[in-house]
Design an enzyme around this catalytic site. Structure first.
Site, PDB file in Angstrom:
ATOM      1  N   ASP A 102      -8.450  12.841-106.338  1.00 58.07           N
ATOM      2  CA  ASP A 102      -9.808  12.483-106.745  1.00 58.07           C
ATOM      3  C   ASP A 102     -10.669  13.742-106.615  1.00 58.07           C
ATOM      4  OD1 ASP A 102     -10.173  12.850-104.044  1.00 58.07           O
ATOM      5  OD2 ASP A 102     -10.904  10.840-103.628  1.00 58.07           O
ATOM      6  N   ASP A 104     -14.330  14.927-104.881  1.00 58.93           N
ATOM      7  CA  ASP A 104     -15.398  14.497-103.980  1.00 58.93           C
ATOM      8  C   ASP A 104     -16.591  15.445-104.078  1.00 58.93           C
ATOM      9  OD1 ASP A 104     -13.618  12.544-102.623  1.00 58.93           O
ATOM     10  OD2 ASP A 104     -12.610  14.357-101.917  1.00 58.93           O
ATOM     11  N   ASP A 192     -15.735  10.559-105.900  1.00 61.13           N
ATOM     12  CA  ASP A 192     -16.564  10.046-104.800  1.00 61.13           C
ATOM     13  C   ASP A 192     -17.834  10.882-104.729  1.00 61.13           C
ATOM     14  OD1 ASP A 192     -14.487   8.329-104.104  1.00 61.13           O
ATOM     15  OD2 ASP A 192     -13.775   9.578-102.454  1.00 61.13           O
TER      16      ASP A 192
HETATM   17  P1  TTP Z   1      -9.922  12.790 -99.865  1.00 57.72           P
HETATM   18  O1  TTP Z   1     -10.617  13.054-101.153  1.00 57.72           O
HETATM   19  O2  TTP Z   1      -9.438  11.400 -99.662  1.00 57.72           O
HETATM   20  O3  TTP Z   1      -8.689  13.774 -99.673  1.00 57.72           O
HETATM   21  P2  TTP Z   1      -8.410  15.247-100.156  1.00 57.72           P
HETATM   22  O4  TTP Z   1      -9.430  15.702-101.157  1.00 57.72           O
HETATM   23  O5  TTP Z   1      -8.276  16.045 -98.912  1.00 57.72           O
HETATM   24  O6  TTP Z   1      -6.975  15.157-100.813  1.00 57.72           O
HETATM   25  P3  TTP Z   1      -6.451  14.587-102.216  1.00 57.72           P
HETATM   26  O7  TTP Z   1      -7.594  14.392-103.175  1.00 57.72           O
HETATM   27  O8  TTP Z   1      -5.486  15.621-102.687  1.00 57.72           O
HETATM   28  O9  TTP Z   1      -5.773  13.288-101.859  1.00 57.72           O
HETATM   29  O10 TTP Z   1     -10.894  13.108 -98.662  1.00 57.72           O
HETATM   30  C1  TTP Z   1     -11.472  14.379 -98.438  1.00 57.72           C
HETATM   31  C2  TTP Z   1     -11.955  14.439 -97.021  1.00 57.72           C
HETATM   32  O11 TTP Z   1     -13.084  13.593 -96.844  1.00 57.72           O
HETATM   33  C3  TTP Z   1     -10.891  13.963 -96.043  1.00 57.72           C
HETATM   34  O12 TTP Z   1     -10.566  14.988 -95.134  1.00 57.72           O
HETATM   35  C4  TTP Z   1     -11.482  12.862 -95.272  1.00 57.72           C
HETATM   36  C5  TTP Z   1     -12.949  12.856 -95.653  1.00 57.72           C
HETATM   37  N1  TTP Z   1     -13.419  11.487 -95.885  1.00 57.72           N
HETATM   38  C6  TTP Z   1     -14.436  11.011 -95.069  1.00 57.72           C
HETATM   39  O13 TTP Z   1     -14.931  11.726 -94.208  1.00 57.72           O
HETATM   40  N2  TTP Z   1     -14.892   9.740 -95.267  1.00 57.72           N
HETATM   41  C7  TTP Z   1     -14.352   8.915 -96.230  1.00 57.72           C
HETATM   42  O14 TTP Z   1     -14.805   7.753 -96.390  1.00 57.72           O
HETATM   43  C8  TTP Z   1     -13.279   9.444 -97.076  1.00 57.72           C
HETATM   44  C9  TTP Z   1     -12.678   8.605 -98.160  1.00 57.72           C
HETATM   45  C10 TTP Z   1     -12.860  10.737 -96.871  1.00 57.72           C
END
Ligand code: TTP
Length: 268
Positions: A102, A104, A192
């Protein structure tokens, strides 16, 4: 795994299998991860898993070029309503990864809080009009300024956020992407958007940059070695009984007595 068993009984699908393929990573035992799973599964189920329209797109990874193209559109939309907002791509892409599941974004603004509260809804309305959003789930903030940081290393944060499936038009990309099906004019991408108060931006950025394992290790270090509590909102010194302020991630590492660790060195 009880969560998945109950989802399977409720919906009659291989919840764990489908979610694992949508998310790719994470430990099912953690609260934060389960919430993310819940959102992803809700998205999948609300669209009908059997003929799930975006399934192929969502199981194929997001490339950096796709993430950058989404970033341009996120910034355009946010700045239309809050021109002084800071928009930062977080997660794996900030850690230098070439692929993700995804994209973020952390959004914050030194401006008025009233405008901030409305921002994500305004962005969704705009994208709905432009046909750029396939699904969204807006989660209201439950943030309280004086709340102590959570002692749980995987606790959820309380910021306002929007979990969505973005419809990225092909013409927004300069080059052909290997994951795109022939003749397809758009790709569904999980995005997100997180909105945090300006004074919490360093903690939110550190938390949302990850990796999950890195965050867990850092929080355990804060608790056991420094008698402090760190989460996505704040750093609290239990010995002095004060919140430690930080405007940058560097300042948080300094409070913890650590040398700064660059995002691309946090892929633990
Ligand atoms: P992710 O987007 O879930 O993971 P990622 O970008 O590290 O990996 P990939 O897209 O390859 O699966 O989350 C990014 C970071 O944000 C993760 O370290 C945890 C944090 N996080 C929060 O702090 N709160 C939340 O509600 C979520 C979903 C993630």
């Amino acid at each position: 795994m009880d969560y998945f068993v109950s989802m399977e009984m409720e919906f009659g699908v291989d919840a764990c299998g489908h979610v694992s393929s949508l998310l790719g990573t994470g430990s099912p035992s953690t609260e934060g991860w389960l919430f993310h799973v819940h959102v992803t599964l809700s998205i999948a189920l609300s669209n009908g898993l059997s003929g799930f329209l975006y399934y192929e797109d969502l199981v194929s990874c997001v490339t950096r070029a796709e993430a950058e193209a989404v970033s341009v559109l996120v910034k355009e939309a946010v700045w239309a309503f809050l021109p002084d907002a800071f928009v930062t791509m977080t997660g794996g892409f900030r850690r230098g990864k070439k692929m993700g599941h995804d994209v973020d974004f952390l959004i914050t603004s030194p401006g008025s809080t009233e405008d901030e509260e409305q921002l994500l809804q305004k962005v969704m309305n705009l994208w709905e009009k432009k046909g750029l959003v396939l699904y969204y789930d807006l989660v209201e903030s439950t943030f309280e300024k004086l709340r102590l940081p959570s002692r749980k290393v995987d606790a959820l944060d309380h910021f306002q956020k929007c979990f969505l499936i973005f419809k990225l038009p092909r013409q927004r990309l300069d080059s052909d992407q290997p994951s795109w099906q022939e003749g397809k004019t758009w790709k569904a991408i999980r995005v997100d958007l997180v909105m945090c108060p300006y004074e919490r931006r360093a903690f939110a950025l550190l938390g949302w940059t990850g990796s999950r394992q890195f965050e867990r290790d850092l929080r355990r270090y804060a608790t056991h070695e420094r008698k402090m509590i760190l989460d996505n909102h704040a750093l609290y010194d239990k010995t002095k009984r004060i919140f430690l302020k930080a405007e940058t991630e560097e300042e948080i590492f300094a409070h913890l007595g650590l040398d700064y660790i660059e995002p691309w060195e946090r892929n633990a």
